[in-house]
Enzyme design. Structure first.
Site, PDB file in Angstrom:
ATOM      1  N   GLU A 257      -9.041 -17.440  96.817  1.00 51.27           N
ATOM      2  CA  GLU A 257      -7.644 -17.622  96.437  1.00 51.27           C
ATOM      3  C   GLU A 257      -6.985 -16.260  96.264  1.00 51.27           C
ATOM      4  OE1 GLU A 257      -5.618 -18.716  92.203  1.00 51.27           O
ATOM      5  OE2 GLU A 257      -7.110 -20.150  92.956  1.00 51.27           O
TER       6      GLU A 257
ATOM      7  N   HIS B  10     -13.992 -24.026  87.051  1.00 46.75           N
ATOM      8  CA  HIS B  10     -14.228 -25.260  87.791  1.00 46.75           C
ATOM      9  C   HIS B  10     -15.592 -25.854  87.458  1.00 46.75           C
ATOM     10  CE1 HIS B  10     -11.511 -23.333  91.132  1.00 46.75           C
ATOM     11  NE2 HIS B  10     -10.802 -23.776  90.099  1.00 46.75           N
TER      12      HIS B  10
ATOM     13  N   ASN C  44     -10.755 -25.746  95.261  1.00 45.55           N
ATOM     14  CA  ASN C  44     -10.374 -26.146  93.905  1.00 45.55           C
ATOM     15  C   ASN C  44     -10.612 -27.646  93.756  1.00 45.55           C
ATOM     16  OD1 ASN C  44      -8.757 -23.863  95.016  1.00 45.55           O
ATOM     17  ND2 ASN C  44      -8.218 -23.623  92.866  1.00 45.55           N
TER      18      ASN C  44
END
Length: 554
Positions: free
Chosen positions: A410, A495, A533
């Site tokens: 990201e 996560h 994600n």
């Protein structure tokens, strides 16, 4: 895809598609800022919305369905059960974020954390610990704040606390995994039903859309991402735009100065007061609108055990904003749905099994936990590559080297208000390491056996991207963000996944093995990695599972 969510269209996120004046003190405190459905309820709210949850659950209540947690899995479960005619009670240990502070805002700004920012800590624990050699954390009053930095022996796990769970604090990157990767994510699940039915349903429910790329190309707030694209492409990496749950029309209005700034004022890590579509604006209002859902915030489940007359006796505590226990309650639920997040659900189930409350839970409970391969780093760019003093806190794109190097990076913002000439990244990697939760009888707590050294595969995979970019650009890694002369942020995850793996700890739809009427509905079902994600996959899996449960159990 850039449908206006307020127009009543049905947004469905596709797979990521390839495309060609703060003070130093305020700046360094806020450097952790970067990381971090309209079709259900009509128009999407553009300010923090109060959720009318009705009367909280009473001591001695008997309920049809009790859901532990109000994050993605819990919100989906509440809505779909209520639509099927079931009365639902949601138990949430965090607050209902509906009351402004003295500054008139619900949530604190990432650049100036205060009592609202952290869950029962007396000192902040920002993801970036240092800048230019200076530590950035500060003392804060103890409070049931929005971000929990839960520390285990080898890792810090960041989690959202409040009605809406992790949706309150994440960056909103709403990514559907590439279909060719799905078999490694959920091997027992039919990909056809996920990609034909449940991913589209989840994306619609969450209000997922893509940024207007024409605007993205011109706004100064995404200069940092355009620099990230240039560097990625010059090193031969695919650069992909990624869907998000932010209201892009609101963000354009922020830039125009016609609405209060939120993403363009660095709000994200401790909540967003403007255009972000958290669950408190999508699934949860839709669930409450059925008239069959009650949400009880600041309630913490302490035990679940079979009830003598059928169903389950659920014990819980109520807590105040300092974390003090203010009362206890016991209720009986015909069915209990665990949706407290990967860590929360895993800890509860391991404790209940090993203390004898639910002894028939199998040995798979507590296993298969992973960090989605999270690792962070920064790069120091040349003076001719400024990344911009003004940066949106909402990420929109990434570098895809999953097939070749096992990493998706990201391109993350550093919304500091000053020029840093830095590119910052949160990588998701194919790290194979998995940890296990275990009950510690001496302390009465549940431990996790993750080791920091297990991050090395993630670092190696991220290096497959950034070593090449640094070589091409003649740049270097930043060494001042995670400690003294430390390149990699290998101490954390945003996560958490696993701990009650689908088709192992549960059947193939989340029913806990060993007990009728107990279910798992959150990220603990997913074995450690989603390749992107994870919250869209968590939502879609919950949609799939609750469909089956309603059909056969309700």
């Amino acid at each position: 895809m850039s449908e206006n969510v307020e127009s009543g269209t049905t947004p469905v996120a596709a797979e990521a598609a390839p495309t060609s004046g703060f003070s130093r003190r305020r700046f360094v405190i806020g450097t952790g800022a970067a990381i971090g459905a309209a079709t259900l309820i009509g128009r999407t709210a553009t300010s923090a919305a109060a959720l009318p949850g009705g009367t909280v659950i009473g001591d001695g209540a008997r309920v049809q369905a009790l859901i532990v947690g109000s994050g993605y899995g819990g919100s989906v479960t509440a809505l779909r059960l209520a639509q099927a005619g079931v009365n639902v009670h949601v138990i949430e240990q965090g607050m209902s974020w509906d009351t402004p502070g003295s500054d008139g805002k619900i949530f604190a700004n990432t650049t100036s954390p205060d009592y609202r920012s952290y869950w029962l800590r007396t000192r902040t624990k920002a993801p970036l610990s240092n800048f230019l050699g200076f530590p950035i954390d500060k003392d804060v009053p103890k409070y049931t704040g929005i971000l929990d930095a839960e520390e285990f022996s080898g890792i810090t796990v960041y989690q959202g606390r409040g009605v809406g769970g992790g949706s309150l604090v994440n960056g909103g990157m709403a990514v559907t995994p590439k279909r060719e990767n799905f078999g490694a994510i959920l091997p027992s699940v039919n990909p056809d039903e996920m990609y034909n039915t449940y991913y589209p349903r989840a994306n619609a429910g969450l209000g997922v859309t893509n940024v207007d790329q024409r605007w993205w190309e011109s706004t100064e707030y995404y200069q940092f991402a355009r620099v990230g694209r240039k560097h990625a492409q010059r090193s031969g990496f695919p650069f992909v735009f990624v869907p998000n749950v932010y209201d892009w029309d609101y963000m354009k209005a922020e830039e125009a100065g016609t609405v209060p700034k939120s993403a363009l004022a660095a709000e994200i890590l401790y909540g967003n007061n403007g255009g972000k579509k958290s669950l408190a604006k999508t699934y949860l209002p839709a669930a409450l609108a059925t008239g069959r859902v009650t949400i009880s915030p600041q309630h913490r489940v302490t035990n679940v055990a079979p009830a003598s007359g059928g169903g389950y006796t659920v014990s819980m505590e109520t807590i105040d904003t300092s974390g003090n226990v203010t009362g206890v309650k016991t209720v009986v639920a015909a069915k209990v749905f665990f949706a407290a997040g990967s860590v929360g659900t895993s800890k509860l189930l391991v404790k209940f099994r090993d203390t004898g409350s639910l002894p028939n839970l199998n040995g798979e409970v507590g296993t298969g936990w992973g960090d989605n391969g999270n690792v962070m780093c920064g790069r120091a760019n040349h003076m001719w590559d400024p990344t911009g003093a003004k940066q949106s806190s909402i990420p929109t794109a990434g570098i895809d080297n999953w097939a070749a190097g096992g990493a998706f990076a990201e391109v993350a913002p550093l919304p500091t208000g000053i020029e840093t000439y830095a590119s910052f990244y949160l990588s998701i990697t194919k790290n194979p390491n998995r940890a296990q939760f275990s009950y510690n009888a001496a302390t009465g707590k549940v431990d996790l056996n993750w080791q920091t050294a297990w991050k090395q595969p993630a670092i190696d995979m991220a290096k497959s991207i950034f070593d090449r970019i640094n070589s091409t650009e003649g740049t270097i890694y930043r060494t001042d963000l995670f400690g003294t002369y430390k390149i990699w942020g290998d101490h954390l995850t945003y996560h958490p996944l696993g701990g009650a793996i689908l088709n192992k700890a549960t059947d193939n739809y989340g029913r806990l093995k060993g007990y009728n009427g107990l279910y798992v509905m959150d990220g603990s079902l997913i074995p450690g990695n989603t390749s992107v994600n994870p919250f869209v996959t968590i939502t879609a899996l919950a949609e799939r599972n609750i469909d089956n449960i309603i059909t056969y159990d309700v």
